[in-house]
Design a protein around this motif. Sequence first.
Motif, PDB file in Angstrom:
ATOM      1  N   THR A 104       0.813  -1.221   0.000  1.00 33.09           N
ATOM      2  CA  THR A 104       0.000   0.000   0.000  1.00 33.09           C
ATOM      3  C   THR A 104       0.845   1.268   0.000  1.00 33.09           C
ATOM      4  N   ALA A 105       2.133   1.173   0.245  1.00 31.73           N
ATOM      5  CA  ALA A 105       3.011   2.343   0.280  1.00 31.73           C
ATOM      6  C   ALA A 105       3.246   2.866  -1.132  1.00 31.73           C
ATOM      7  N   PRO A 106       3.458   4.165  -1.273  1.00 31.72           N
ATOM      8  CA  PRO A 106       3.798   4.712  -2.591  1.00 31.72           C
ATOM      9  C   PRO A 106       5.088   4.086  -3.112  1.00 31.72           C
ATOM     10  N   ALA A 107       5.152   3.861  -4.419  1.00 27.16           N
ATOM     11  CA  ALA A 107       6.323   3.209  -5.004  1.00 27.16           C
ATOM     12  C   ALA A 107       6.696   3.843  -6.336  1.00 27.16           C
ATOM     13  N   LEU A 108       7.984   3.924  -6.553  1.00 26.02           N
ATOM     14  CA  LEU A 108       8.529   4.383  -7.830  1.00 26.02           C
ATOM     15  C   LEU A 108       9.241   3.193  -8.461  1.00 26.02           C
ATOM     16  N   PHE A 109       8.746   2.747  -9.590  1.00 27.87           N
ATOM     17  CA  PHE A 109       9.328   1.628 -10.321  1.00 27.87           C
ATOM     18  C   PHE A 109      10.158   2.174 -11.475  1.00 27.87           C
ATOM     19  N   SER A 110      11.086   1.366 -11.943  1.00 29.83           N
ATOM     20  CA  SER A 110      11.789   1.687 -13.187  1.00 29.83           C
ATOM     21  C   SER A 110      11.934   0.401 -13.973  1.00 29.83           C
ATOM     22  N   GLU A 123      15.571  10.943 -10.583  1.00 26.86           N
ATOM     23  CA  GLU A 123      14.120  10.740 -10.558  1.00 26.86           C
ATOM     24  C   GLU A 123      13.643  10.415  -9.146  1.00 26.86           C
ATOM     25  N   GLN A 124      14.392   9.591  -8.448  1.00 25.40           N
ATOM     26  CA  GLN A 124      14.046   9.241  -7.067  1.00 25.40           C
ATOM     27  C   GLN A 124      14.078  10.471  -6.166  1.00 25.40           C
ATOM     28  N   LEU A 125      15.085  11.317  -6.360  1.00 26.06           N
ATOM     29  CA  LEU A 125      15.187  12.532  -5.539  1.00 26.06           C
ATOM     30  C   LEU A 125      14.039  13.499  -5.818  1.00 26.06           C
ATOM     31  N   ARG A 126      13.556  13.540  -7.046  1.00 22.07           N
ATOM     32  CA  ARG A 126      12.389  14.384  -7.366  1.00 22.07           C
ATOM     33  C   ARG A 126      11.103  13.784  -6.808  1.00 22.07           C
ATOM     34  N   TRP A 127      11.003  12.461  -6.821  1.00 26.08           N
ATOM     35  CA  TRP A 127       9.793  11.754  -6.398  1.00 26.08           C
ATOM     36  C   TRP A 127       9.640  11.720  -4.877  1.00 26.08           C
ATOM     37  N   LEU A 128      10.722  11.519  -4.165  1.00 30.57           N
ATOM     38  CA  LEU A 128      10.681  11.317  -2.723  1.00 30.57           C
ATOM     39  C   LEU A 128       9.937  12.412  -1.960  1.00 30.57           C
ATOM     40  N   PRO A 129      10.173  13.693  -2.225  1.00 29.42           N
ATOM     41  CA  PRO A 129       9.423  14.722  -1.472  1.00 29.42           C
ATOM     42  C   PRO A 129       7.912  14.656  -1.674  1.00 29.42           C
TER      43      PRO A 129
END
Length: 115
Positions: A53-59, A103-109
């Motif tokens: 259920t946690a937000p996730a960033l896939f690549s 991309e991760q650094l932009r997404w994390l906040p």
Amino acid sequence: MCRFSAIFRVEHAGRSGPYQELAGYLATQRQHHDRAFEVLAHFDAAVLARSATAPALFSVALMDQVCPPSTVYAGYNAYNGPKRIVRYPFNDHEGGQFHQEAEQLRWLPSVMPLG
């Protein structure tokens, strides 16, 4: 990893990377084929993703020969939480490298605001 049985249908599977051990085992223990994939299904990230259920960033690297794109999409499509995927059309298993880190650094906040 996702979709173990599908990975073994990919032409390169078993010849390199993390699948050599299983391919070697099944080459001599053919009678255990069905049971091996039955057991591996319990560790399939696509199955486990259904309860996330946690937000996730896939690549996904579209030329990845270790984790074929179809297996990444299997996990992504099964993921039950908020999600986003970034595609790297010309990359192999190294993925997006520093582009993905940016991309991760932009997404994390967006999922963990500061203060």
